[in-house]
Each structure stands twice: as structure tokens, then as C-alpha cells.
Design an enzyme around this catalytic site. Sequence first.
Site, PDB file in Angstrom:
ATOM      1  CG  ASN A 101      -0.420   0.690   2.425  1.00 53.49           C
ATOM      2  OD1 ASN A 101      -0.467   1.916   2.527  1.00 53.49           O
ATOM      3  ND2 ASN A 101       0.138  -0.075   3.362  1.00 53.49           N
TER       4      ASN A 101
ATOM      5  CG  PHE B 201      -0.498   9.293   7.103  1.00 51.54           C
ATOM      6  CD1 PHE B 201      -0.411   7.941   7.384  1.00 51.54           C
ATOM      7  CD2 PHE B 201       0.373  10.157   7.760  1.00 51.54           C
ATOM      8  CE1 PHE B 201       0.524   7.448   8.278  1.00 51.54           C
ATOM      9  CE2 PHE B 201       1.313   9.677   8.664  1.00 51.54           C
ATOM     10  CZ  PHE B 201       1.392   8.321   8.920  1.00 51.54           C
TER      11      PHE B 201
ATOM     12  CB  SER C 185       3.484   5.644   7.348  1.00 54.50           C
ATOM     13  OG  SER C 185       3.101   5.681   5.985  1.00 54.50           O
TER      14      SER C 185
ATOM     15  CG  ASN D  50       3.048   4.557   1.791  1.00 53.17           C
ATOM     16  OD1 ASN D  50       3.841   4.217   0.919  1.00 53.17           O
ATOM     17  ND2 ASN D  50       2.368   3.702   2.527  1.00 53.17           N
ATOM     18  CB  THR D  51       3.962  10.661   5.075  1.00 55.01           C
ATOM     19  OG1 THR D  51       2.579  10.295   5.083  1.00 55.01           O
ATOM     20  CG2 THR D  51       4.085  12.157   5.311  1.00 55.01           C
TER      21      THR D  51
ATOM     22  CE  LYS E  18       2.505   0.002  12.853  1.00 57.41           C
ATOM     23  NZ  LYS E  18       1.131  -0.152  12.352  1.00 57.41           N
TER      24      LYS E  18
ATOM     25  CG  ASN F 155       4.085   1.110   9.552  1.00 57.96           C
ATOM     26  OD1 ASN F 155       3.395   0.678   8.629  1.00 57.96           O
ATOM     27  ND2 ASN F 155       3.770   2.193  10.232  1.00 57.96           N
ATOM     28  CB  THR F 156       4.323  -1.711   5.411  1.00 59.73           C
ATOM     29  OG1 THR F 156       4.519  -0.286   5.316  1.00 59.73           O
ATOM     30  CG2 THR F 156       2.856  -1.987   5.711  1.00 59.73           C
TER      31      THR F 156
HETATM   32  C1  LIG Z   1      -3.742  -1.127   3.524  1.00 61.48           C
HETATM   33  C2  LIG Z   1      -2.902  -0.864   4.732  1.00 61.48           C
HETATM   34  C3  LIG Z   1      -2.985   0.363   5.382  1.00 61.48           C
HETATM   35  C4  LIG Z   1      -2.219   0.609   6.512  1.00 61.48           C
HETATM   36  N1  LIG Z   1      -2.333   1.813   7.136  1.00 61.48           N
HETATM   37  C5  LIG Z   1      -1.617   2.035   8.278  1.00 61.48           C
HETATM   38  C6  LIG Z   1      -1.765   3.244   8.994  1.00 61.48           C
HETATM   39  O1  LIG Z   1      -2.555   4.117   8.641  1.00 61.48           O
HETATM   40  N2  LIG Z   1      -0.993   3.430  10.095  1.00 61.48           N
HETATM   41  C7  LIG Z   1      -0.118   2.477  10.547  1.00 61.48           C
HETATM   42  O2  LIG Z   1       0.543   2.680  11.569  1.00 61.48           O
HETATM   43  N3  LIG Z   1       0.015   1.301   9.900  1.00 61.48           N
HETATM   44  C8  LIG Z   1      -0.711   1.067   8.789  1.00 61.48           C
HETATM   45  N4  LIG Z   1      -0.574  -0.128   8.140  1.00 61.48           N
HETATM   46  C9  LIG Z   1       0.395  -1.124   8.651  1.00 61.48           C
HETATM   47  C10 LIG Z   1      -0.263  -2.163   9.550  1.00 61.48           C
HETATM   48  O3  LIG Z   1      -0.783  -1.554  10.727  1.00 61.48           O
HETATM   49  C11 LIG Z   1       0.764  -3.237   9.950  1.00 61.48           C
HETATM   50  O4  LIG Z   1       1.794  -2.614  10.710  1.00 61.48           O
HETATM   51  C12 LIG Z   1       1.382  -3.929   8.742  1.00 61.48           C
HETATM   52  O5  LIG Z   1       0.438  -4.091   7.718  1.00 61.48           O
HETATM   53  C13 LIG Z   1       1.957  -5.296   9.093  1.00 61.48           C
HETATM   54  O6  LIG Z   1       0.950  -6.174   9.551  1.00 61.48           O
HETATM   55  P1  LIG Z   1       0.249  -7.293   8.603  1.00 61.48           P
HETATM   56  O7  LIG Z   1       1.354  -8.040   7.917  1.00 61.48           O
HETATM   57  O8  LIG Z   1      -0.559  -8.131   9.548  1.00 61.48           O
HETATM   58  O9  LIG Z   1      -0.595  -6.547   7.631  1.00 61.48           O
HETATM   59  C14 LIG Z   1      -1.331  -0.397   7.008  1.00 61.48           C
HETATM   60  C15 LIG Z   1      -1.274  -1.625   6.350  1.00 61.48           C
HETATM   61  C16 LIG Z   1      -2.036  -1.886   5.242  1.00 61.48           C
HETATM   62  C17 LIG Z   1      -1.947  -3.229   4.561  1.00 61.48           C
END
Ligand SMILES: Cc1cc2nc3c(=O)[nH]c(=O)nc-3n(C[C@H](O)[C@H](O)[C@H](O)COP(=O)(O)O)c2cc1C
Length: 363
Positions: free
Chosen positions: A110, A114, A172, A174-175, A213, A242-243
Amino acid sequence: MIGLLDRLARRLLHALDPEDAHRLAINMLKFAPLLRAGTDDKRLATRAFGLNFPNPVGVAAGFDKHGEVPDALLRVGFGFVEIGTVTPLPQPGNPRPRLFRLDADCGVINRLGFNSEGAAAVLARLAGRTNSGIVGLNIGANKDAPDRILDYVALIERFAPVASYVTINISSPNTPGLRNMQQAAVLDDLLARVIDARERVVQRSGPTPVLLKIAPDLSLPDLDDAVGIARSRRVDGMIVGNTTVTRPATLQDAATAKEAGGLSGRPLLALANRMLAETYVRVEGVFPLVGVGGIDSGEAALAKIRAGATLIQVYSGLVFRGLGLLDEIKNALIAAVEHDQMDDLRDYVGADAASVTAEPWPR
Ligand SMILES: Cc1cc2nc3c(=O)[nH]c(=O)nc-3n(C[C@H](O)[C@H](O)[C@H](O)COP(=O)(O)O)c2cc1C
């Protein structure tokens, strides 16, 4: 019956554009009559940063960004829900398409950036809640904020009275520039001012826990700094993580893997567990950790706890496995404590951290 509906819904959702599917899933949670999950086995009860969780399985940030369905998610049996990321002012995020499924890998990329309805809308929803379950709030800065730290400070002050805990999201991808806030000098200033803000409103709000985080892509020297600063500024916990902006060599969906953004889901599990274990050994039990990244089975959930997590969160696993994942995880955790004749999950937390940190670095 709930399993059948869940399977049908998942087939429908996978036929749609990923972002439309997500909107539909939120609307289903909002409007569909949901069965209430039964009471949790008391061996799953978990205490962390002064809060009592009925079970350790939460919904990760990003699933319910605008706080539309936290109580529905609690009702179906999650132990806690982290809404957000919320920014002070509304902002649209990046242009679509910005969400991609890697079906062959059970991964997601993704670059939402934000997208947020903003603090006022989310605050009104949280203030109207009647359920007492644990809802944390993940906060971020607006893309064009002149002083990003001030955005976090303002959000803490506004939300401390209505959030069970607040997560500082500086991880994140993406910012643009956001992750630079993980650098030592900036992080120290940020946490000092955020904790100050929390103290200013403590009379009104009680001691709202503040979590940090982090990204799974930090170098180990940067992780040393981040943990040292989190400890000295007395945050209540960390979320790892995070990702990732990395792309493991094992990814099969090579075309989609080229999309810019953060990767989550099964391909993130090994890296996320490694960073969690590395964090656990540095924290030395001073505060608890929330483990997130790649959990899509009961086995992966237990591995996450054994790598160092007191609480766990899921997101991408729900995309591929549906709500059935939640029961699978809870059943696997209960089976483990039963087998090992334990009273609760405490003895598992970090049991494998030392051995995980001794493995070759995941690629
Ligand atoms: C579509 C999407 C949107 C996300 N948006 C946020 C976000 O707004 N803030 C945040 O801290 N993490 C965000 N994450 C990260 C998740 O909270 C998590 O840290 C990450 O996806 C790893 O967990 P998972 O493998 O179970 O998805 C997002 C993840 C996905 C897939």
C-alpha cells in the site's frame, strides 16, 4: 454459519479492486447484524501498560482508519482495535490505485499516504462510543504540516480523554520524510514533547499510555537509538512494526512487487519477527511490545509472541483468511497453554527472542 458467510464474503471481496473491497468490508461491519463472540478463555487475558485485554489479538492500524467500526470489531472477538492513522486535518492521501494484493504471496503493498478524515470527525465518533472495550488511536502528521511534532502534540492533547492508548506513527513509508523522525535527535525531541503533552492533560484524561510504532527497516544502530530514547523518555510500549519498503527475494508476484509502497502480510513475517526479537532483547522487560507483521495462522501468532510480543495485531492476514483467522489464533493459543499446562501466555513472551536474533538475517 458465520464461517460460511465469511467465506462467501471473501470470494466477493477478492473479485473487487482492493480499495473498493476494503470499503465494502467496513460497510459490512457497519451495517450487517453481527454475531457477538463468546467470552474469552481467561487464560488469554493479558495485562499491558495498565490496561486489561480480554485476549491479546488486536486489529492493526490502517484497517479502520477513520474509527468507523471499532465496536463491531470488538464484538466479533478482537481483544483491542487500533484505529487510524488519523491526521489533524483531513487529507486525501495519494492518488489511486494505491493498494495492491500479491495473491501468490499472500502479501499486500500500500501507498495510501495517510488518507484521513481528520481529527474532528474521528473525535466525534470516539466520543460517541458506548462500548468499554480497548480502542487505541494511531496518530500521524499532515503531509504539509509546517511543524510535524506540533501535529503529534495537538493530537495527543485532543484524543487522550477518549483513546485507550495513543500510538505515535513515524514509520509509514508513504509520507515523504516521515521516517526521518526515527533519527535520534528528532525522535528524542518528539517523544519529550509528546510525553509532556500527555502529562499536561493527565488530570482530565488519566494516564493515557503512549506507544511508539517503528519500521522493520531500521538498521540495528538506529534501533539501539530508538529503544534507548523510548526508554529514557518513558514511553509505555513499542509496536514492531510497520510495513517494509524492502522486497524479499522470495516474492512470486514480481510485477506487483515493483509497485512503490509498504509491503505487509506473509512475506513480512520473518523480517518483522527478527526486528521484534531485536527490540525485545534491547528493551529488557522495561515495557511490553506489540508484535505485528505477517501473522496469518495460529502458528505464526504463537511465533510472534515467542519472539517478544505481549500483544499481537493483524491486518493483511484478514484480507486472505477472513475473520476465521481470529478464532484460529485464539484456539491455537489456548491449545498451547493447555498442552504446556500454563495459566496464561506470559511465559511464552520472548521465549525465542535470543534464538531468533542468532539466526542469519532474513532475506
Ligand atoms: C492497507 C494498509 C494500510 C495501513 N495503514 C496504516 C496506517 O494508517 N498506520 C499504521 O501505523 N500502519 C498502517 N498499516 C500497517 C499495519 O498496521 C501493519 O503494521 C502492517 O500491515 C503489518 O501487519 P500485517 O502483515 O498483519 O498486515 C497499514 C497496512 C495496510 C496493509
